[in-house]
Motif scaffolding. Structure first.
Motif, mmCIF file in Angstrom:
data_model
loop_
_atom_site.group_PDB
_atom_site.id
_atom_site.type_symbol
_atom_site.label_atom_id
_atom_site.label_comp_id
_atom_site.label_asym_id
_atom_site.label_seq_id
_atom_site.Cartn_x
_atom_site.Cartn_y
_atom_site.Cartn_z
ATOM 1 N N HIS A 38 -34.921 -4.935 33.484
ATOM 2 C CA HIS A 38 -34.539 -5.281 34.849
ATOM 3 C C HIS A 38 -34.388 -4.003 35.684
ATOM 4 C CE1 HIS A 38 -33.989 -9.504 33.866
ATOM 5 N NE2 HIS A 38 -33.310 -9.143 32.798
ATOM 6 N N LYS A 56 -38.186 -11.567 35.950
ATOM 7 C CA LYS A 56 -37.656 -12.642 36.791
ATOM 8 C C LYS A 56 -37.242 -12.137 38.172
ATOM 9 C CE LYS A 56 -38.024 -15.380 33.240
ATOM 10 N NZ LYS A 56 -39.138 -16.332 33.141
ATOM 11 N N ASN A 57 -37.841 -11.015 38.569
ATOM 12 C CA ASN A 57 -37.560 -10.413 39.868
ATOM 13 C C ASN A 57 -36.088 -10.004 40.006
ATOM 14 O OD1 ASN A 57 -38.594 -9.479 42.318
ATOM 15 N ND2 ASN A 57 -37.883 -11.287 43.425
ATOM 16 N N VAL A 58 -35.486 -9.662 38.880
ATOM 17 C CA VAL A 58 -34.091 -9.219 38.871
ATOM 18 C C VAL A 58 -34.050 -7.728 38.543
ATOM 19 C CG1 VAL A 58 -31.856 -9.430 37.707
ATOM 20 C CG2 VAL A 58 -33.204 -11.487 38.205
ATOM 21 N N GLY A 112 -28.052 -4.195 43.521
ATOM 22 C CA GLY A 112 -28.738 -5.153 42.656
ATOM 23 C C GLY A 112 -27.774 -5.810 41.693
ATOM 24 N N HIS A 156 -26.706 -9.949 41.758
ATOM 25 C CA HIS A 156 -26.988 -10.808 40.589
ATOM 26 C C HIS A 156 -25.777 -10.948 39.683
ATOM 27 C CE1 HIS A 156 -31.227 -10.932 41.624
ATOM 28 N NE2 HIS A 156 -31.232 -9.614 41.734
ATOM 29 N N GLN A 202 -25.538 -14.338 37.919
ATOM 30 C CA GLN A 202 -26.499 -14.466 36.829
ATOM 31 C C GLN A 202 -26.099 -13.623 35.624
ATOM 32 O OE1 GLN A 202 -29.648 -13.626 39.938
ATOM 33 N NE2 GLN A 202 -30.905 -14.713 38.433
#
Length: 408
Positions: free
Chosen positions: A346, A353-355, A362, A366, A369
Protein backbone atom coordinates in the motif's frame (compact mmCIF):
# COMPACT_ATOMS: atom_id res chain seq x y z
CA UNK A 1 -0.96 -3.94 -15.27
CA UNK A 2 -0.89 -7.58 -14.19
CA UNK A 3 -2.54 -6.70 -10.89
CA UNK A 4 -5.22 -4.70 -12.70
CA UNK A 5 -6.03 -7.55 -15.10
CA UNK A 6 -6.09 -10.09 -12.27
CA UNK A 7 -8.54 -7.89 -10.36
CA UNK A 8 -10.85 -7.82 -13.38
CA UNK A 9 -10.54 -11.58 -13.84
CA UNK A 10 -11.28 -12.04 -10.15
CA UNK A 11 -14.36 -9.81 -10.33
CA UNK A 12 -15.86 -11.37 -13.46
CA UNK A 13 -15.13 -14.96 -12.43
CA UNK A 14 -16.53 -14.34 -8.95
CA UNK A 15 -19.68 -12.87 -10.48
CA UNK A 16 -20.11 -15.85 -12.82
CA UNK A 17 -19.31 -18.31 -10.05
CA UNK A 18 -21.93 -16.88 -7.68
CA UNK A 19 -24.63 -16.79 -10.39
CA UNK A 20 -24.07 -20.39 -11.48
CA UNK A 21 -23.71 -21.59 -7.88
CA UNK A 22 -27.10 -20.07 -7.06
CA UNK A 23 -28.59 -21.94 -10.02
CA UNK A 24 -26.94 -25.25 -9.02
CA UNK A 25 -27.77 -25.04 -5.32
CA UNK A 26 -31.29 -23.88 -6.14
CA UNK A 27 -32.00 -26.80 -8.46
CA UNK A 28 -30.42 -29.24 -5.96
CA UNK A 29 -32.54 -27.94 -3.09
CA UNK A 30 -35.66 -28.00 -5.27
CA UNK A 31 -35.26 -31.62 -6.34
CA UNK A 32 -34.52 -32.76 -2.79
CA UNK A 33 -37.69 -30.99 -1.72
CA UNK A 34 -39.57 -32.56 -4.62
CA UNK A 35 -38.44 -36.11 -3.82
CA UNK A 36 -39.30 -35.62 -0.14
CA UNK A 37 -42.73 -34.15 -0.90
CA UNK A 38 -44.08 -36.58 -3.51
CA UNK A 39 -47.20 -38.54 -2.60
CA UNK A 40 -48.60 -41.67 -4.32
CA UNK A 41 -50.75 -40.75 -7.33
CA UNK A 42 -54.51 -40.75 -6.96
CA UNK A 43 -55.41 -40.81 -10.65
CA UNK A 44 -55.64 -44.36 -12.04
CA UNK A 45 -54.25 -43.28 -15.39
CA UNK A 46 -51.08 -42.00 -13.72
CA UNK A 47 -50.71 -45.31 -11.90
CA UNK A 48 -51.00 -47.22 -15.18
CA UNK A 49 -48.26 -45.06 -16.69
CA UNK A 50 -45.89 -46.04 -13.89
CA UNK A 51 -46.02 -42.83 -11.86
CA UNK A 52 -45.06 -43.47 -8.24
CA UNK A 53 -45.18 -39.90 -6.92
CA UNK A 54 -46.82 -36.55 -7.65
CA UNK A 55 -46.94 -33.06 -6.23
CA UNK A 56 -49.36 -30.20 -6.70
CA UNK A 57 -47.86 -26.73 -6.19
CA UNK A 58 -48.74 -23.12 -6.87
CA UNK A 59 -46.15 -20.49 -7.79
CA UNK A 60 -46.12 -17.22 -9.69
CA UNK A 61 -49.85 -17.29 -10.39
CA UNK A 62 -49.87 -20.78 -11.90
CA UNK A 63 -50.46 -24.37 -10.77
CA UNK A 64 -47.82 -27.05 -11.33
CA UNK A 65 -48.18 -30.81 -11.27
CA UNK A 66 -44.78 -32.56 -11.40
CA UNK A 67 -44.82 -36.37 -11.35
CA UNK A 68 -42.05 -38.94 -10.87
CA UNK A 69 -42.00 -42.23 -12.77
CA UNK A 70 -40.88 -45.49 -11.22
CA UNK A 71 -37.53 -46.08 -13.00
CA UNK A 72 -38.59 -44.58 -16.36
CA UNK A 73 -41.64 -43.27 -18.25
CA UNK A 74 -43.32 -45.53 -20.84
CA UNK A 75 -42.30 -43.12 -23.62
CA UNK A 76 -39.69 -40.39 -23.76
CA UNK A 77 -40.87 -36.88 -24.69
CA UNK A 78 -39.40 -35.00 -27.62
CA UNK A 79 -37.75 -32.49 -25.29
CA UNK A 80 -35.94 -33.70 -22.16
CA UNK A 81 -34.21 -31.16 -19.92
CA UNK A 82 -30.89 -32.17 -18.38
CA UNK A 83 -29.54 -30.57 -15.21
CA UNK A 84 -25.76 -30.53 -15.45
CA UNK A 85 -24.51 -27.26 -16.87
CA UNK A 86 -25.23 -25.54 -13.55
CA UNK A 87 -22.81 -27.93 -11.87
CA UNK A 88 -20.13 -27.85 -14.55
CA UNK A 89 -20.14 -24.07 -14.92
CA UNK A 90 -20.00 -23.58 -11.17
CA UNK A 91 -16.96 -25.84 -10.88
CA UNK A 92 -15.18 -24.44 -13.94
CA UNK A 93 -15.67 -20.83 -12.84
CA UNK A 94 -14.70 -21.74 -9.27
CA UNK A 95 -11.52 -23.48 -10.35
CA UNK A 96 -10.62 -20.55 -12.59
CA UNK A 97 -11.20 -18.19 -9.66
CA UNK A 98 -9.05 -20.39 -7.41
CA UNK A 99 -6.33 -20.31 -10.07
CA UNK A 100 -6.17 -16.54 -10.55
CA UNK A 101 -6.55 -15.75 -6.84
CA UNK A 102 -4.64 -18.47 -5.00
CA UNK A 103 -2.62 -20.66 -7.35
CA UNK A 104 -1.27 -17.68 -9.31
CA UNK A 105 -0.18 -16.05 -6.05
CA UNK A 106 0.88 -19.24 -4.27
CA UNK A 107 3.81 -17.49 -2.61
CA UNK A 108 1.35 -15.17 -0.84
CA UNK A 109 -1.67 -17.41 -0.22
CA UNK A 110 -0.51 -21.04 -0.06
CA UNK A 111 2.64 -20.84 2.05
CA UNK A 112 3.42 -19.35 5.44
CA UNK A 113 5.93 -16.59 4.60
CA UNK A 114 7.38 -16.69 8.12
CA UNK A 115 7.64 -20.49 8.24
CA UNK A 116 7.18 -22.01 4.76
CA UNK A 117 6.73 -25.79 4.72
CA UNK A 118 7.36 -25.98 0.98
CA UNK A 119 8.12 -23.76 -2.02
CA UNK A 120 5.15 -22.14 -3.81
CA UNK A 121 5.25 -24.58 -6.76
CA UNK A 122 5.01 -27.55 -4.40
CA UNK A 123 2.18 -25.82 -2.53
CA UNK A 124 0.22 -25.61 -5.80
CA UNK A 125 0.72 -29.34 -6.35
CA UNK A 126 -0.39 -30.06 -2.78
CA UNK A 127 -3.50 -27.90 -3.20
CA UNK A 128 -4.52 -29.69 -6.39
CA UNK A 129 -3.80 -33.04 -4.72
CA UNK A 130 -6.38 -32.22 -2.05
CA UNK A 131 -9.05 -31.90 -4.72
CA UNK A 132 -8.11 -35.11 -6.54
CA UNK A 133 -7.19 -37.43 -3.66
CA UNK A 134 -10.30 -36.63 -1.64
CA UNK A 135 -12.50 -37.43 -4.64
CA UNK A 136 -10.71 -40.75 -5.26
CA UNK A 137 -11.03 -41.81 -1.61
CA UNK A 138 -14.64 -40.64 -1.31
CA UNK A 139 -15.58 -42.39 -4.55
CA UNK A 140 -13.88 -45.59 -3.40
CA UNK A 141 -15.86 -45.50 -0.14
CA UNK A 142 -19.11 -45.14 -2.08
CA UNK A 143 -18.20 -47.95 -4.48
CA UNK A 144 -17.18 -50.40 -1.75
CA UNK A 145 -19.80 -49.70 0.92
CA UNK A 146 -22.61 -47.80 -0.83
CA UNK A 147 -24.69 -50.79 -1.90
CA UNK A 148 -24.22 -52.88 1.25
CA UNK A 149 -26.68 -53.28 4.10
CA UNK A 150 -26.71 -50.02 6.08
CA UNK A 151 -24.52 -48.65 3.30
CA UNK A 152 -25.68 -45.06 3.70
CA UNK A 153 -24.76 -45.00 7.39
CA UNK A 154 -21.37 -46.62 6.76
CA UNK A 155 -20.57 -44.21 3.92
CA UNK A 156 -21.68 -41.24 5.99
CA UNK A 157 -19.46 -42.21 8.93
CA UNK A 158 -16.42 -42.88 6.75
CA UNK A 159 -16.83 -39.66 4.78
CA UNK A 160 -17.10 -37.73 8.05
CA UNK A 161 -13.79 -39.24 9.19
CA UNK A 162 -12.24 -38.47 5.80
CA UNK A 163 -13.37 -34.82 5.97
CA UNK A 164 -11.96 -34.47 9.50
CA UNK A 165 -8.59 -35.85 8.40
CA UNK A 166 -8.54 -33.55 5.36
CA UNK A 167 -9.39 -30.50 7.51
CA UNK A 168 -6.61 -31.31 9.97
CA UNK A 169 -4.03 -31.77 7.21
CA UNK A 170 -5.12 -28.67 5.25
CA UNK A 171 -4.91 -26.42 8.30
CA UNK A 172 -1.42 -27.72 9.15
CA UNK A 173 -0.07 -27.49 5.59
CA UNK A 174 -1.57 -24.21 4.36
CA UNK A 175 -2.32 -20.82 5.96
CA UNK A 176 -5.77 -20.78 7.55
CA UNK A 177 -7.46 -18.72 4.85
CA UNK A 178 -6.24 -21.00 2.07
CA UNK A 179 -6.99 -24.14 4.10
CA UNK A 180 -10.64 -23.20 4.61
CA UNK A 181 -11.09 -22.27 0.96
CA UNK A 182 -9.39 -25.46 -0.25
CA UNK A 183 -11.68 -27.57 1.92
CA UNK A 184 -14.66 -25.92 0.25
CA UNK A 185 -13.12 -26.43 -3.19
CA UNK A 186 -12.37 -30.07 -2.30
CA UNK A 187 -15.99 -30.85 -1.39
CA UNK A 188 -17.32 -28.85 -4.35
CA UNK A 189 -15.04 -30.81 -6.69
CA UNK A 190 -16.50 -34.07 -5.39
CA UNK A 191 -20.02 -32.69 -5.83
CA UNK A 192 -19.39 -31.81 -9.46
CA UNK A 193 -17.53 -35.10 -10.02
CA UNK A 194 -20.61 -36.93 -8.72
CA UNK A 195 -22.63 -35.25 -11.44
CA UNK A 196 -20.01 -35.82 -14.14
CA UNK A 197 -19.02 -39.43 -13.37
CA UNK A 198 -22.18 -40.92 -11.91
CA UNK A 199 -25.42 -38.97 -12.13
CA UNK A 200 -25.34 -37.88 -15.78
CA UNK A 201 -23.75 -41.11 -17.17
CA UNK A 202 -26.39 -43.15 -15.34
CA UNK A 203 -29.16 -41.00 -16.78
CA UNK A 204 -27.69 -41.34 -20.26
CA UNK A 205 -27.71 -45.14 -19.93
CA UNK A 206 -31.37 -45.04 -18.89
CA UNK A 207 -32.28 -42.85 -21.86
CA UNK A 208 -30.28 -45.04 -24.25
CA UNK A 209 -32.05 -48.18 -22.98
CA UNK A 210 -35.45 -46.55 -23.40
CA UNK A 211 -34.70 -45.44 -26.94
CA UNK A 212 -33.48 -48.96 -27.80
CA UNK A 213 -36.60 -50.52 -26.31
CA UNK A 214 -34.54 -52.40 -23.70
CA UNK A 215 -35.38 -52.87 -20.00
CA UNK A 216 -33.93 -50.20 -17.71
CA UNK A 217 -31.60 -51.26 -14.92
CA UNK A 218 -32.82 -49.48 -11.74
CA UNK A 219 -29.28 -49.43 -10.30
CA UNK A 220 -28.48 -46.31 -12.31
CA UNK A 221 -31.26 -44.39 -10.60
CA UNK A 222 -30.25 -45.67 -7.16
CA UNK A 223 -26.63 -44.68 -7.62
CA UNK A 224 -27.51 -41.29 -9.03
CA UNK A 225 -29.93 -40.66 -6.17
CA UNK A 226 -27.28 -41.64 -3.60
CA UNK A 227 -24.71 -39.22 -5.01
CA UNK A 228 -27.33 -36.49 -5.33
CA UNK A 229 -28.21 -36.87 -1.64
CA UNK A 230 -24.51 -36.64 -0.74
CA UNK A 231 -24.30 -33.42 -2.70
CA UNK A 232 -27.11 -31.81 -0.77
CA UNK A 233 -25.36 -32.50 2.54
CA UNK A 234 -22.08 -31.10 1.21
CA UNK A 235 -23.78 -27.85 0.15
CA UNK A 236 -23.91 -25.89 3.42
CA UNK A 237 -20.37 -26.89 4.51
CA UNK A 238 -19.08 -25.78 1.09
CA UNK A 239 -20.86 -22.44 1.29
CA UNK A 240 -19.45 -21.82 4.78
CA UNK A 241 -15.91 -22.62 3.64
CA UNK A 242 -16.24 -20.28 0.66
CA UNK A 243 -17.51 -17.40 2.81
CA UNK A 244 -15.08 -17.91 5.68
CA UNK A 245 -12.18 -16.05 4.05
CA UNK A 246 -13.85 -12.79 5.11
CA UNK A 247 -13.51 -13.66 8.81
CA UNK A 248 -9.94 -13.90 10.00
CA UNK A 249 -10.85 -14.72 13.61
CA UNK A 250 -12.13 -18.09 12.32
CA UNK A 251 -9.27 -19.31 10.18
CA UNK A 252 -6.51 -17.71 12.29
CA UNK A 253 -7.47 -19.58 15.45
CA UNK A 254 -4.86 -21.95 16.85
CA UNK A 255 -7.34 -24.83 16.45
CA UNK A 256 -8.72 -23.64 13.14
CA UNK A 257 -9.06 -27.21 11.87
CA UNK A 258 -11.48 -27.97 14.73
CA UNK A 259 -13.38 -24.73 14.08
CA UNK A 260 -13.78 -25.77 10.44
CA UNK A 261 -14.96 -29.30 11.31
CA UNK A 262 -17.52 -28.03 13.82
CA UNK A 263 -18.93 -25.41 11.46
CA UNK A 264 -19.20 -27.91 8.61
CA UNK A 265 -20.87 -30.44 10.91
CA UNK A 266 -23.37 -27.79 12.04
CA UNK A 267 -24.18 -26.99 8.41
CA UNK A 268 -24.76 -30.66 7.54
CA UNK A 269 -26.98 -31.15 10.61
CA UNK A 270 -29.09 -28.12 9.74
CA UNK A 271 -29.38 -29.35 6.14
CA UNK A 272 -30.62 -32.70 7.49
CA UNK A 273 -33.38 -30.85 9.33
CA UNK A 274 -34.62 -29.23 6.12
CA UNK A 275 -34.42 -32.49 4.16
CA UNK A 276 -36.48 -34.41 6.73
CA UNK A 277 -38.89 -31.56 7.36
CA UNK A 278 -40.74 -32.28 4.12
CA UNK A 279 -41.21 -35.93 5.09
CA UNK A 280 -42.50 -34.91 8.53
CA UNK A 281 -45.25 -32.85 6.94
CA UNK A 282 -46.44 -36.00 5.15
CA UNK A 283 -46.18 -38.18 8.25
CA UNK A 284 -43.21 -40.19 6.99
CA UNK A 285 -40.83 -39.45 9.86
CA UNK A 286 -40.72 -37.80 13.27
CA UNK A 287 -40.14 -34.08 13.54
CA UNK A 288 -36.46 -33.48 12.72
CA UNK A 289 -36.02 -30.66 15.24
CA UNK A 290 -33.16 -32.52 17.04
CA UNK A 291 -30.96 -32.09 13.95
CA UNK A 292 -31.60 -28.34 13.87
CA UNK A 293 -31.05 -28.16 17.63
CA UNK A 294 -27.71 -29.96 17.37
CA UNK A 295 -26.60 -27.70 14.52
CA UNK A 296 -27.58 -24.52 16.36
CA UNK A 297 -26.00 -25.71 19.62
CA UNK A 298 -22.73 -26.42 17.82
CA UNK A 299 -22.83 -22.93 16.28
CA UNK A 300 -23.50 -21.35 19.67
CA UNK A 301 -20.73 -23.44 21.20
CA UNK A 302 -18.24 -22.22 18.61
CA UNK A 303 -19.46 -18.65 19.12
CA UNK A 304 -18.87 -18.91 22.87
CA UNK A 305 -15.52 -20.66 22.40
CA UNK A 306 -14.12 -17.99 20.07
CA UNK A 307 -15.26 -14.97 22.07
CA UNK A 308 -12.54 -12.36 22.61
CA UNK A 309 -10.57 -12.80 25.82
CA UNK A 310 -10.03 -9.59 27.83
CA UNK A 311 -6.45 -8.43 27.53
CA UNK A 312 -4.40 -8.95 30.72
CA UNK A 313 -3.37 -5.93 32.71
CA UNK A 314 -0.18 -4.30 31.55
CA UNK A 315 2.89 -5.69 33.25
CA UNK A 316 5.65 -3.61 34.70
CA UNK A 317 8.23 -5.81 32.97
CA UNK A 318 10.15 -4.06 30.19
CA UNK A 319 8.91 -4.64 26.63
CA UNK A 320 10.87 -6.88 24.33
CA UNK A 321 13.15 -5.13 21.90
CA UNK A 322 11.21 -3.80 18.93
CA UNK A 323 7.79 -4.46 20.51
CA UNK A 324 5.42 -1.56 21.23
CA UNK A 325 5.38 -0.49 24.84
CA UNK A 326 2.22 -1.48 26.78
CA UNK A 327 -0.43 1.18 26.35
CA UNK A 328 1.47 2.93 23.57
CA UNK A 329 -0.84 3.97 20.77
CA UNK A 330 1.04 6.94 19.36
CA UNK A 331 0.97 7.72 15.69
CA UNK A 332 4.72 7.15 15.58
CA UNK A 333 4.24 3.56 16.74
CA UNK A 334 1.37 3.02 14.29
CA UNK A 335 3.49 4.50 11.49
CA UNK A 336 6.37 2.18 12.34
CA UNK A 337 4.09 -0.87 12.19
CA UNK A 338 2.54 0.29 8.93
CA UNK A 339 5.96 0.85 7.41
CA UNK A 340 7.05 -2.62 8.45
CA UNK A 341 3.95 -4.58 7.43
CA UNK A 342 1.73 -2.54 5.10
CA UNK A 343 3.55 -0.08 2.85
CA UNK A 344 5.01 -2.81 0.63
CA UNK A 345 1.52 -3.41 -0.81
CA UNK A 346 0.00 0.00 0.00
CA UNK A 347 2.68 2.45 -1.12
CA UNK A 348 3.60 4.45 -4.18
CA UNK A 349 4.83 1.39 -6.12
CA UNK A 350 1.76 -0.85 -5.83
CA UNK A 351 -1.17 0.74 -3.90
CA UNK A 352 -3.33 -2.41 -3.77
CA UNK A 353 -7.06 -1.61 -3.90
CA UNK A 354 -6.05 2.00 -4.48
CA UNK A 355 -5.09 2.30 -0.81
CA UNK A 356 -1.87 4.16 0.03
CA UNK A 357 -0.56 4.25 3.60
CA UNK A 358 2.80 5.94 3.00
CA UNK A 359 1.68 9.36 4.23
CA UNK A 360 -0.11 10.65 7.36
CA UNK A 361 -3.09 11.79 5.28
CA UNK A 362 -3.36 8.39 3.61
CA UNK A 363 -3.38 6.67 7.00
CA UNK A 364 -6.03 9.11 8.27
CA UNK A 365 -8.22 8.64 5.17
CA UNK A 366 -8.16 4.84 5.52
CA UNK A 367 -8.28 4.59 9.31
CA UNK A 368 -11.64 2.80 9.24
CA UNK A 369 -10.35 0.21 6.76
CA UNK A 370 -7.17 -0.28 8.76
CA UNK A 371 -9.21 -0.93 11.90
CA UNK A 372 -11.53 -3.35 10.12
CA UNK A 373 -8.82 -5.35 8.35
CA UNK A 374 -6.20 -5.36 11.12
CA UNK A 375 -8.26 -5.43 14.33
CA UNK A 376 -11.70 -6.82 13.55
CA UNK A 377 -11.05 -9.29 10.71
CA UNK A 378 -7.34 -9.88 11.41
CA UNK A 379 -6.77 -10.36 7.66
CA UNK A 380 -3.74 -8.17 7.30
CA UNK A 381 -0.84 -8.33 6.53
CA UNK A 382 -2.13 -9.89 3.36
CA UNK A 383 -1.19 -13.56 3.10
CA UNK A 384 0.62 -13.54 6.44
CA UNK A 385 -1.71 -12.24 9.16
CA UNK A 386 0.40 -13.97 11.81
CA UNK A 387 3.15 -11.40 11.22
CA UNK A 388 1.28 -8.99 13.51
CA UNK A 389 1.16 -9.97 17.18
CA UNK A 390 -1.93 -9.48 19.35
CA UNK A 391 -0.19 -6.61 21.12
CA UNK A 392 0.58 -4.90 17.81
CA UNK A 393 -3.05 -5.25 16.75
CA UNK A 394 -4.02 -3.78 20.10
CA UNK A 395 -1.90 -0.73 19.22
CA UNK A 396 -4.04 -0.15 16.12
CA UNK A 397 -7.19 -0.67 18.20
CA UNK A 398 -6.21 1.89 20.84
CA UNK A 399 -5.09 4.35 18.16
CA UNK A 400 -8.37 4.09 16.26
CA UNK A 401 -10.54 4.31 19.38
CA UNK A 402 -8.59 7.44 20.38
CA UNK A 403 -9.79 9.10 17.18
CA UNK A 404 -7.04 7.93 14.81
CA UNK A 405 -4.78 10.94 15.40
CA UNK A 406 -2.00 11.54 12.89
CA UNK A 407 -0.05 14.04 14.98
CA UNK A 408 2.88 12.67 17.04
Amino acid sequence: MESYLLDWANLLLRWLHVITAIAWVGSSFYFVFLDSSLTPPVDEDLKRQGVNGELWAVHGGGFYHPVKFNVAPPKLPDHLHWFFWESYTTWLSGFALLSVSYLWNAGIYLVHPADPLMPPAMAVVAALAFLVVFWLLYDAICRVFGQRANGDAIVGALVLVLVCIAAYLACHIFPGQAAFLLMGAMLATSMSANVFFWIIPGQRKVVAALKAGQPVDPIHGKRGKQRSVHNTYFTLPVLFAMLSNHYGWLYNHDLNWLVLILMMFAGAAIRQFFVMRHGFKLGRNAHPWPYAAVGVLVLLGVLAWLKPVPAPAASAAPAAAGAPAPGDASFATVTALIGQHCVLCHGAAIAQKNVRLDSPQGVKDHAQQIYQQVVQLKKMPFGNPGALSDEERAVFKRWFEAGAPVAP
